[in-house]
Design an enzyme around this catalytic site. Structure first.
Site, PDB file in Angstrom:
ATOM      1  N   ALA A 189     -19.849 -10.979  -4.439  1.00  0.00           N
ATOM      2  CA  ALA A 189     -19.425 -12.261  -3.848  1.00  0.00           C
ATOM      3  C   ALA A 189     -19.891 -12.399  -2.396  1.00  0.00           C
ATOM      4  O   ALA A 189     -20.291 -13.479  -1.965  1.00  0.00           O
ATOM      5  CB  ALA A 189     -17.905 -12.407  -3.940  1.00  0.00           C
TER       6      ALA A 189
ATOM      7  N   GLU B 291      -4.243 -18.490   2.338  1.00  0.00           N
ATOM      8  CA  GLU B 291      -4.817 -18.124   1.035  1.00  0.00           C
ATOM      9  C   GLU B 291      -5.005 -16.613   0.961  1.00  0.00           C
ATOM     10  O   GLU B 291      -5.529 -16.000   1.901  1.00  0.00           O
ATOM     11  CB  GLU B 291      -6.177 -18.807   0.816  1.00  0.00           C
ATOM     12  CG  GLU B 291      -6.760 -18.471  -0.559  1.00  0.00           C
ATOM     13  CD  GLU B 291      -8.167 -19.018  -0.782  1.00  0.00           C
ATOM     14  OE1 GLU B 291      -8.336 -19.842  -1.673  1.00  0.00           O
ATOM     15  OE2 GLU B 291      -9.097 -18.597  -0.061  1.00  0.00           O
TER      16      GLU B 291
ATOM     17  N   LYS C  49     -15.146 -29.105   4.544  1.00  0.00           N
ATOM     18  CA  LYS C  49     -14.286 -29.152   3.362  1.00  0.00           C
ATOM     19  C   LYS C  49     -13.549 -30.491   3.288  1.00  0.00           C
ATOM     20  O   LYS C  49     -13.416 -31.073   2.212  1.00  0.00           O
ATOM     21  CB  LYS C  49     -13.286 -27.983   3.412  1.00  0.00           C
ATOM     22  CG  LYS C  49     -12.513 -27.816   2.128  1.00  0.00           C
ATOM     23  CD  LYS C  49     -11.860 -26.472   2.000  1.00  0.00           C
ATOM     24  CE  LYS C  49     -11.290 -26.292   0.609  1.00  0.00           C
ATOM     25  NZ  LYS C  49     -10.669 -24.994   0.424  1.00  0.00           N
TER      26      LYS C  49
ATOM     27  N   ARG D 291       0.831  -1.206   0.000  1.00  0.00           N
ATOM     28  CA  ARG D 291       0.000   0.000   0.000  1.00  0.00           C
ATOM     29  C   ARG D 291       0.866   1.256   0.000  1.00  0.00           C
ATOM     30  O   ARG D 291       0.700   2.148  -0.809  1.00  0.00           O
ATOM     31  CB  ARG D 291      -0.871  -0.019   1.254  1.00  0.00           C
ATOM     32  CG  ARG D 291      -2.099   0.857   1.203  1.00  0.00           C
ATOM     33  CD  ARG D 291      -2.629   1.066   2.584  1.00  0.00           C
ATOM     34  NE  ARG D 291      -3.291  -0.080   3.167  1.00  0.00           N
ATOM     35  CZ  ARG D 291      -4.595  -0.323   3.074  1.00  0.00           C
ATOM     36  NH1 ARG D 291      -5.354   0.486   2.392  1.00  0.00           N
ATOM     37  NH2 ARG D 291      -5.123  -1.363   3.664  1.00  0.00           N
TER      38      ARG D 291
ATOM     39  N   LYS E 130     -10.641 -19.859   9.224  1.00  0.00           N
ATOM     40  CA  LYS E 130     -11.769 -20.753   8.891  1.00  0.00           C
ATOM     41  C   LYS E 130     -12.288 -21.433  10.150  1.00  0.00           C
ATOM     42  O   LYS E 130     -11.502 -21.872  10.992  1.00  0.00           O
ATOM     43  CB  LYS E 130     -11.270 -21.808   7.896  1.00  0.00           C
ATOM     44  CG  LYS E 130     -12.276 -22.271   6.890  1.00  0.00           C
ATOM     45  CD  LYS E 130     -11.620 -23.181   5.852  1.00  0.00           C
ATOM     46  CE  LYS E 130     -12.601 -23.662   4.810  1.00  0.00           C
ATOM     47  NZ  LYS E 130     -13.122 -22.617   3.932  1.00  0.00           N
TER      48      LYS E 130
ATOM     49  N   SER F   8     -16.343 -25.359   9.129  1.00  0.00           N
ATOM     50  CA  SER F   8     -16.050 -25.246   7.688  1.00  0.00           C
ATOM     51  C   SER F   8     -14.883 -26.137   7.297  1.00  0.00           C
ATOM     52  O   SER F   8     -14.861 -26.700   6.197  1.00  0.00           O
ATOM     53  CB  SER F   8     -15.687 -23.815   7.306  1.00  0.00           C
ATOM     54  OG  SER F   8     -16.710 -22.957   7.586  1.00  0.00           O
TER      55      SER F   8
ATOM     56  N   ARG G 156      -8.110 -11.325   2.422  1.00  0.00           N
ATOM     57  CA  ARG G 156      -8.759 -10.834   1.201  1.00  0.00           C
ATOM     58  C   ARG G 156      -8.362  -9.384   0.983  1.00  0.00           C
ATOM     59  O   ARG G 156      -8.501  -8.560   1.902  1.00  0.00           O
ATOM     60  CB  ARG G 156     -10.265 -10.969   1.361  1.00  0.00           C
ATOM     61  CG  ARG G 156     -11.047 -10.706   0.122  1.00  0.00           C
ATOM     62  CD  ARG G 156     -12.495 -11.104   0.315  1.00  0.00           C
ATOM     63  NE  ARG G 156     -12.716 -12.539   0.343  1.00  0.00           N
ATOM     64  CZ  ARG G 156     -13.725 -13.129   0.977  1.00  0.00           C
ATOM     65  NH1 ARG G 156     -14.611 -12.421   1.629  1.00  0.00           N
ATOM     66  NH2 ARG G 156     -13.852 -14.437   0.940  1.00  0.00           N
TER      67      ARG G 156
ATOM     68  N   ARG H 280      -9.636 -13.699   7.944  1.00  0.00           N
ATOM     69  CA  ARG H 280     -10.500 -14.593   8.734  1.00  0.00           C
ATOM     70  C   ARG H 280      -9.771 -15.929   8.915  1.00  0.00           C
ATOM     71  O   ARG H 280      -8.933 -16.325   8.100  1.00  0.00           O
ATOM     72  CB  ARG H 280     -11.867 -14.794   8.091  1.00  0.00           C
ATOM     73  CG  ARG H 280     -11.888 -15.570   6.780  1.00  0.00           C
ATOM     74  CD  ARG H 280     -12.425 -16.979   6.982  1.00  0.00           C
ATOM     75  NE  ARG H 280     -12.394 -17.801   5.782  1.00  0.00           N
ATOM     76  CZ  ARG H 280     -11.345 -18.466   5.365  1.00  0.00           C
ATOM     77  NH1 ARG H 280     -10.180 -18.376   5.991  1.00  0.00           N
ATOM     78  NH2 ARG H 280     -11.415 -19.233   4.278  1.00  0.00           N
TER      79      ARG H 280
HETATM   80  P1  0O2 Z   1     -14.937 -18.927   2.696  1.00  0.00           P
HETATM   81  O1  0O2 Z   1     -15.803 -18.745   3.895  1.00  0.00           O
HETATM   82  O2  0O2 Z   1     -14.831 -17.668   1.881  1.00  0.00           O
HETATM   83  O3  0O2 Z   1     -13.641 -19.556   2.995  1.00  0.00           O
HETATM   84  P2  0O2 Z   1      -9.432 -26.048  -3.675  1.00  0.00           P
HETATM   85  O4  0O2 Z   1      -9.787 -27.420  -3.215  1.00  0.00           O
HETATM   86  O5  0O2 Z   1      -8.980 -25.153  -2.542  1.00  0.00           O
HETATM   87  O6  0O2 Z   1      -8.506 -25.995  -4.869  1.00  0.00           O
HETATM   88  P3  0O2 Z   1     -11.765 -24.471  -3.610  1.00  0.00           P
HETATM   89  O7  0O2 Z   1     -11.806 -24.597  -2.132  1.00  0.00           O
HETATM   90  O8  0O2 Z   1     -13.081 -24.526  -4.348  1.00  0.00           O
HETATM   91  O9  0O2 Z   1     -10.798 -25.506  -4.243  1.00  0.00           O
HETATM   92  O10 0O2 Z   1     -10.985 -23.145  -3.925  1.00  0.00           O
HETATM   93  P4  0O2 Z   1     -11.306 -21.898  -4.810  1.00  0.00           P
HETATM   94  O11 0O2 Z   1     -12.017 -22.227  -6.069  1.00  0.00           O
HETATM   95  O12 0O2 Z   1      -9.986 -21.215  -4.976  1.00  0.00           O
HETATM   96  O13 0O2 Z   1     -12.331 -21.013  -3.987  1.00  0.00           O
HETATM   97  C1  0O2 Z   1     -12.519 -21.074  -2.636  1.00  0.00           C
HETATM   98  C2  0O2 Z   1     -13.003 -19.739  -2.077  1.00  0.00           C
HETATM   99  O14 0O2 Z   1     -13.149 -18.754  -3.091  1.00  0.00           O
HETATM  100  C3  0O2 Z   1     -14.362 -19.846  -1.434  1.00  0.00           C
HETATM  101  O15 0O2 Z   1     -14.164 -20.206  -0.098  1.00  0.00           O
HETATM  102  C4  0O2 Z   1     -14.903 -18.432  -1.583  1.00  0.00           C
HETATM  103  O16 0O2 Z   1     -14.336 -17.565  -0.623  1.00  0.00           O
HETATM  104  C5  0O2 Z   1     -14.360 -18.026  -2.937  1.00  0.00           C
HETATM  105  N1  0O2 Z   1     -15.230 -18.416  -4.053  1.00  0.00           N
HETATM  106  C6  0O2 Z   1     -14.937 -19.289  -5.046  1.00  0.00           C
HETATM  107  N2  0O2 Z   1     -15.942 -19.382  -5.923  1.00  0.00           N
HETATM  108  C7  0O2 Z   1     -16.906 -18.557  -5.492  1.00  0.00           C
HETATM  109  C8  0O2 Z   1     -18.209 -18.205  -5.994  1.00  0.00           C
HETATM  110  O17 0O2 Z   1     -18.688 -18.704  -7.017  1.00  0.00           O
HETATM  111  N3  0O2 Z   1     -18.908 -17.308  -5.253  1.00  0.00           N
HETATM  112  C9  0O2 Z   1     -18.423 -16.732  -4.118  1.00  0.00           C
HETATM  113  N4  0O2 Z   1     -19.182 -15.864  -3.460  1.00  0.00           N
HETATM  114  N5  0O2 Z   1     -17.203 -17.047  -3.614  1.00  0.00           N
HETATM  115  C10 0O2 Z   1     -16.461 -17.937  -4.298  1.00  0.00           C
HETATM  116  P5  0O2 Z   1     -15.250 -20.961   0.760  1.00  0.00           P
HETATM  117  O18 0O2 Z   1     -14.594 -22.067   1.454  1.00  0.00           O
HETATM  118  O19 0O2 Z   1     -16.455 -21.269  -0.086  1.00  0.00           O
HETATM  119  O20 0O2 Z   1     -15.748 -19.937   1.816  1.00  0.00           O
END
Ligand code: 0O2
Length: 187
Positions: free
Chosen positions: A145, A133, A47, A19, A39, A43, A71, A37
């Site tokens: 999102a 991540e 997973k 920044r 997890k 969750s 993020r 955050r």
């Molecule tokens: P949270 O609460 O945000 O953690 P992987 O096995 O890791 O390779 P994964 O877990 O599907 O595969 O990883 P990916 O695709 O990189 O995305 C995981 C996270 O990205 C999600 O975490 C969301 O934060 C975000 N994300 C991915 N796709 C979408 C989507 O279509 N919509 C929204 N809103 N968020 C998305 P978690 O674990 O779902 O939740």
């Protein structure tokens, strides 16, 4: 979970460096805000079950890479690349995986850049490399999102198909809007 909290603190220091450096040289903000955050145990278990992993500590450490999540929300979509380049430049951060949903949006319309990194953390004089991540997305996509995530994970179950389709349309509109904004605010 203490060690993941420490990893996030280390990552937040790196974001401050980015920044400061970017603003100093370009006079623009490249980061609107940052959220972190850890997890929840629920969750993590969900997973692991989804990935057919036996629920052991070792499996969790080795396979669940987003226990610590940071993020970065950028004003413009074009800032995402800038941040990615900065992150790759840190010698002490090892980038182990990248997913470019900016160039290749997900079916849901979600666009974001995801990086899995190993962060050096010293705990009681021992150096540990902790996996975390980093998600980098635009302000507009973050708006979509956050709401989409809430709707999808409603406690009372599945969302209907019409709502799902509408959400995809919204994501596509946001993507168009993001591209327009980049043209209006060239840096
Ligand atoms: P949270 O609460 O945000 O953690 P992987 O096995 O890791 O390779 P994964 O877990 O599907 O595969 O990883 P990916 O695709 O990189 O995305 C995981 C996270 O990205 C999600 O975490 C969301 O934060 C975000 N994300 C991915 N796709 C979408 C989507 O279509 N919509 C929204 N809103 N968020 C998305 P978690 O674990 O779902 O939740």
């Amino acid at each position: 979970m203490y060690i993941y909290g420490q990893a996030l603190k280390e990552l937040e220091k790196k974001v401050d460096i980015i920044r400061y450096d970017y603003e100093y040289f370009s006079k623009f903000d490249s980061i609107d805000h940052v959220r972190t955050r850890i997890k929840s145990p629920e969750s993590i278990i969900n997973k692991m079950k989804k990935d057919n992993l036996e629920l052991t500590y070792k499996n969790m450490i080795e396979n669940i890479h987003d226990i610590a999540g940071l993020r970065i929300i950028c004003p413009l979509k074009s800032d995402i690349n800038t941040i990615v380049k900065y992150i790759r430049e840190f010698n002490d951060l090892e980038v182990i995986k990248e997913k470019d949903y900016v160039s290749h949006p997900k079916e849901s319309g979600y666009t974001s850049y995801h990086m899995i990194v190993k962060v050096p953390v010293i705990i009681d004089k021992d150096l540990n490399k902790i996996t975390a991540e980093i998600q980098i997305r635009s302000l507009a996509m973050d708006f979509w999102a956050s709401l989409e995530h809430k709707i999808k994970y409603k406690p009372n179950g599945e969302i209907n198909e019409d709502v799902s389709k509408e959400l995809v349309k919204c994501a596509k509109s946001i993507n168009k809007l993001d591209n327009k904004m980049v043209k209006l605010f060239p840096k």
